[in-house]
Design a protein around this motif. Structure first.
Motif, PDB file in Angstrom:
ATOM      1  N   GLU A  77       0.884  -1.203   0.122  1.00  0.00           N
ATOM      2  CA  GLU A  77       0.005   0.141   0.004  1.00  0.00           C
ATOM      3  C   GLU A  77       0.992   1.422   0.049  1.00  0.00           C
ATOM      4  O   GLU A  77       1.938   1.215   0.867  1.00  0.00           O
ATOM      5  N   LYS A  78       0.503   2.237  -0.828  1.00  0.00           N
ATOM      6  CA  LYS A  78       1.236   3.494  -1.027  1.00  0.00           C
ATOM      7  C   LYS A  78       1.370   4.050   0.531  1.00  0.00           C
ATOM      8  O   LYS A  78       0.180   4.064   1.176  1.00  0.00           O
ATOM      9  N   GLY A  79       2.328   4.737   0.795  1.00  0.00           N
ATOM     10  CA  GLY A  79       2.611   5.311   2.055  1.00  0.00           C
ATOM     11  C   GLY A  79       2.930   4.842   3.156  1.00  0.00           C
ATOM     12  O   GLY A  79       3.263   5.317   4.280  1.00  0.00           O
ATOM     13  N   LYS A  80       2.977   3.395   2.985  1.00  0.00           N
ATOM     14  CA  LYS A  80       3.300   2.402   4.366  1.00  0.00           C
ATOM     15  C   LYS A  80       4.872   2.019   3.977  1.00  0.00           C
ATOM     16  O   LYS A  80       5.361   1.869   3.133  1.00  0.00           O
ATOM     17  N   THR A  81       5.357   1.693   5.251  1.00  0.00           N
ATOM     18  CA  THR A  81       6.734   1.305   5.456  1.00  0.00           C
ATOM     19  C   THR A  81       6.867  -0.267   5.450  1.00  0.00           C
ATOM     20  O   THR A  81       6.144  -0.693   6.392  1.00  0.00           O
ATOM     21  N   TYR A  82       7.691  -0.834   4.858  1.00  0.00           N
ATOM     22  CA  TYR A  82       7.771  -2.248   4.642  1.00  0.00           C
ATOM     23  C   TYR A  82       9.297  -2.913   4.921  1.00  0.00           C
ATOM     24  O   TYR A  82      10.084  -2.127   4.626  1.00  0.00           O
ATOM     25  N   LEU A  83       9.601  -4.018   5.349  1.00  0.00           N
ATOM     26  CA  LEU A  83      10.649  -4.869   5.258  1.00  0.00           C
ATOM     27  C   LEU A  83      10.241  -5.621   4.182  1.00  0.00           C
ATOM     28  O   LEU A  83       9.231  -6.325   3.928  1.00  0.00           O
ATOM     29  N   ILE A  84      11.091  -5.577   2.888  1.00  0.00           N
ATOM     30  CA  ILE A  84      10.585  -6.258   1.542  1.00  0.00           C
ATOM     31  C   ILE A  84      12.019  -7.315   1.230  1.00  0.00           C
ATOM     32  O   ILE A  84      13.101  -6.686   1.039  1.00  0.00           O
ATOM     33  N   THR A  85      11.643  -8.426   0.759  1.00  0.00           N
ATOM     34  CA  THR A  85      12.819  -9.280   0.340  1.00  0.00           C
ATOM     35  C   THR A  85      12.756  -9.078  -1.024  1.00  0.00           C
ATOM     36  O   THR A  85      11.760  -9.196  -1.741  1.00  0.00           O
ATOM     37  N   ILE A  86      13.835  -8.660  -1.662  1.00  0.00           N
ATOM     38  CA  ILE A  86      14.145  -8.254  -3.199  1.00  0.00           C
ATOM     39  C   ILE A  86      14.695  -9.479  -3.885  1.00  0.00           C
ATOM     40  O   ILE A  86      15.969 -10.010  -3.344  1.00  0.00           O
ATOM     41  N   TYR A  87      14.232  -9.892  -5.125  1.00  0.00           N
ATOM     42  CA  TYR A  87      14.920 -10.557  -6.115  1.00  0.00           C
ATOM     43  C   TYR A  87      15.224  -9.586  -7.166  1.00  0.00           C
ATOM     44  O   TYR A  87      14.649  -8.826  -7.413  1.00  0.00           O
ATOM     45  N   LYS A  88      16.153 -10.363  -8.064  1.00  0.00           N
ATOM     46  CA  LYS A  88      16.602  -9.664  -9.314  1.00  0.00           C
ATOM     47  C   LYS A  88      16.054 -10.603 -10.294  1.00  0.00           C
ATOM     48  O   LYS A  88      16.617 -11.813 -10.316  1.00  0.00           O
ATOM     49  N   CYS A  89      15.614 -10.207 -11.498  1.00  0.00           N
ATOM     50  CA  CYS A  89      15.362 -10.832 -12.667  1.00  0.00           C
ATOM     51  C   CYS A  89      15.727 -10.059 -13.872  1.00  0.00           C
ATOM     52  O   CYS A  89      16.205  -9.073 -13.876  1.00  0.00           O
ATOM     53  N   ASP A  90      15.475 -10.557 -15.072  1.00  0.00           N
ATOM     54  CA  ASP A  90      16.020  -9.893 -16.403  1.00  0.00           C
ATOM     55  C   ASP A  90      15.071  -8.447 -16.497  1.00  0.00           C
ATOM     56  O   ASP A  90      15.573  -7.596 -17.245  1.00  0.00           O
ATOM     57  N   ARG A  91      14.099  -8.208 -15.784  1.00  0.00           N
ATOM     58  CA  ARG A  91      13.476  -6.974 -16.020  1.00  0.00           C
ATOM     59  C   ARG A  91      13.461  -6.192 -14.919  1.00  0.00           C
ATOM     60  O   ARG A  91      12.884  -4.947 -14.525  1.00  0.00           O
ATOM     61  N   GLY A  92      14.371  -6.278 -13.914  1.00  0.00           N
ATOM     62  CA  GLY A  92      14.743  -5.414 -12.583  1.00  0.00           C
ATOM     63  C   GLY A  92      14.588  -6.121 -11.395  1.00  0.00           C
ATOM     64  O   GLY A  92      14.760  -7.350 -11.371  1.00  0.00           O
ATOM     65  N   TYR A  93      13.995  -5.745 -10.378  1.00  0.00           N
ATOM     66  CA  TYR A  93      13.737  -6.219  -9.090  1.00  0.00           C
ATOM     67  C   TYR A  93      12.355  -6.631  -8.913  1.00  0.00           C
ATOM     68  O   TYR A  93      11.350  -5.956  -9.212  1.00  0.00           O
ATOM     69  N   TYR A  94      12.159  -7.646  -8.234  1.00  0.00           N
ATOM     70  CA  TYR A  94      10.702  -7.894  -8.003  1.00  0.00           C
ATOM     71  C   TYR A  94      10.701  -8.795  -6.444  1.00  0.00           C
ATOM     72  O   TYR A  94      11.721  -9.002  -5.920  1.00  0.00           O
ATOM     73  N   THR A  95       9.460  -8.834  -6.216  1.00  0.00           N
ATOM     74  CA  THR A  95       9.328  -9.810  -4.819  1.00  0.00           C
ATOM     75  C   THR A  95       7.936 -10.419  -5.038  1.00  0.00           C
ATOM     76  O   THR A  95       7.249 -10.054  -6.009  1.00  0.00           O
ATOM     77  N   PHE A  96       7.641 -11.522  -4.166  1.00  0.00           N
ATOM     78  CA  PHE A  96       6.484 -12.026  -4.288  1.00  0.00           C
ATOM     79  C   PHE A  96       5.868 -12.269  -3.008  1.00  0.00           C
ATOM     80  O   PHE A  96       6.363 -12.080  -2.011  1.00  0.00           O
ATOM     81  N   MET A  97       4.727 -12.680  -3.058  1.00  0.00           N
ATOM     82  CA  MET A  97       3.577 -12.975  -1.822  1.00  0.00           C
ATOM     83  C   MET A  97       4.387 -13.846  -0.840  1.00  0.00           C
ATOM     84  O   MET A  97       4.155 -13.712   0.338  1.00  0.00           O
ATOM     85  N   CYS A  98       4.950 -14.861  -1.184  1.00  0.00           N
ATOM     86  CA  CYS A  98       5.416 -15.884  -0.420  1.00  0.00           C
ATOM     87  C   CYS A  98       6.933 -15.369   0.444  1.00  0.00           C
ATOM     88  O   CYS A  98       7.318 -16.097   1.214  1.00  0.00           O
ATOM     89  N   SER A  99       7.253 -14.401  -0.140  1.00  0.00           N
ATOM     90  CA  SER A  99       8.587 -13.731   0.608  1.00  0.00           C
ATOM     91  C   SER A  99       7.980 -13.003   2.027  1.00  0.00           C
ATOM     92  O   SER A  99       7.016 -12.656   2.297  1.00  0.00           O
ATOM     93  N   ASN A 100       9.038 -12.896   2.889  1.00  0.00           N
ATOM     94  CA  ASN A 100       9.147 -11.980   3.991  1.00  0.00           C
ATOM     95  C   ASN A 100       8.786 -10.803   4.040  1.00  0.00           C
ATOM     96  O   ASN A 100       9.742  -9.961   4.095  1.00  0.00           O
ATOM     97  N   ASN A 101       7.743 -10.141   3.218  1.00  0.00           N
ATOM     98  CA  ASN A 101       7.436  -8.941   2.924  1.00  0.00           C
ATOM     99  C   ASN A 101       6.351  -8.549   4.186  1.00  0.00           C
ATOM    100  O   ASN A 101       5.394  -9.184   4.186  1.00  0.00           O
TER     101      ASN A 101
END
Length: 191
Positions: free
Chosen positions: A103-127
């Protein structure tokens, strides 16, 4: 009429609930710590619909990840020190794929992965919201020998007000003393 309302209530509840088709269970942060590109703490500043399929390699296999949204993330802290400033990450919104929801405006701890189109994360990660990530932050602090402490500026407001009050009081006292001395010296000169 009553029967229609009874059937409409469950339908309303089903429509108003966010649905996620992925069932992966929560992945332990200890399993992600080496595989992730980075772990960051930051605030979501922008979001836009941006359907993207990106490919990444893990354990010598090529994988595909489909996301529906991209998010601008203002990175406050990076555990692996790979990301900083304003970054774009791919995720999701309202289900339909396995991307992470933010959600826009909220602060998170996000697990980031890298792919051929940049950075991504997914629902099963520790976000998760920063306020709900105490265990994960403790684990990451210990693992990476870091000491993340949120920058809390709330205490500065009373300190600034107190300082301003003390400064203005000092100025008034000095001014009144100067005025008193000036009047007194004029009085003695004319007498």
């Amino acid at each position: 009429m009553i029967i229609k309302k009874i059937f409409a209530l469950p339908l309303l509840l089903i429509v108003s609930v966010k649905v996620y088709p992925c069932k992966c269970g929560h992945i332990s942060i200890s399993r992600e710590v080496d595989a992730a590109y980075d772990f960051v703490i930051g605030k979501i500043t922008e979001e836009k619909e941006d359907p993207v399929t990106c490919f990444y390699e893990r354990e010598d296999n090529l994988h595909e990840n489909y996301t529906t949204y991209s998010y601008s993330l203002d990175v406050e802290f990076s555990y692996k020190e790979k990301l900083c400033g304003l970054e774009n990450i791919l995720g999701s919104k309202y289900g339909g794929n396995c991307g992470a929801y933010f959600e826009k405006g909220k602060t998170y701890l996000i697990t980031i992965y890298k792919c051929d189109r940049g950075y991504y994360t997914f629902m099963c990660s520790n976000n998760d919201l920063l306020s709900e990530s105490h265990y994960e932050i403790g684990y990451l602090d210990k693992y990476f020998h870091k000491n993340y402490r949120p920058l809390k500026l709330e205490f500065l407001i009373p300190v600034a007000l107190l300082s301003l009050t003390m400064l203005s009081t000092s100025v008034i006292v000095v001014f009144r003393y100067f005025m008193y001395r000036t009047r007194r010296s004029r009085k003695f000169r004319f007498d």
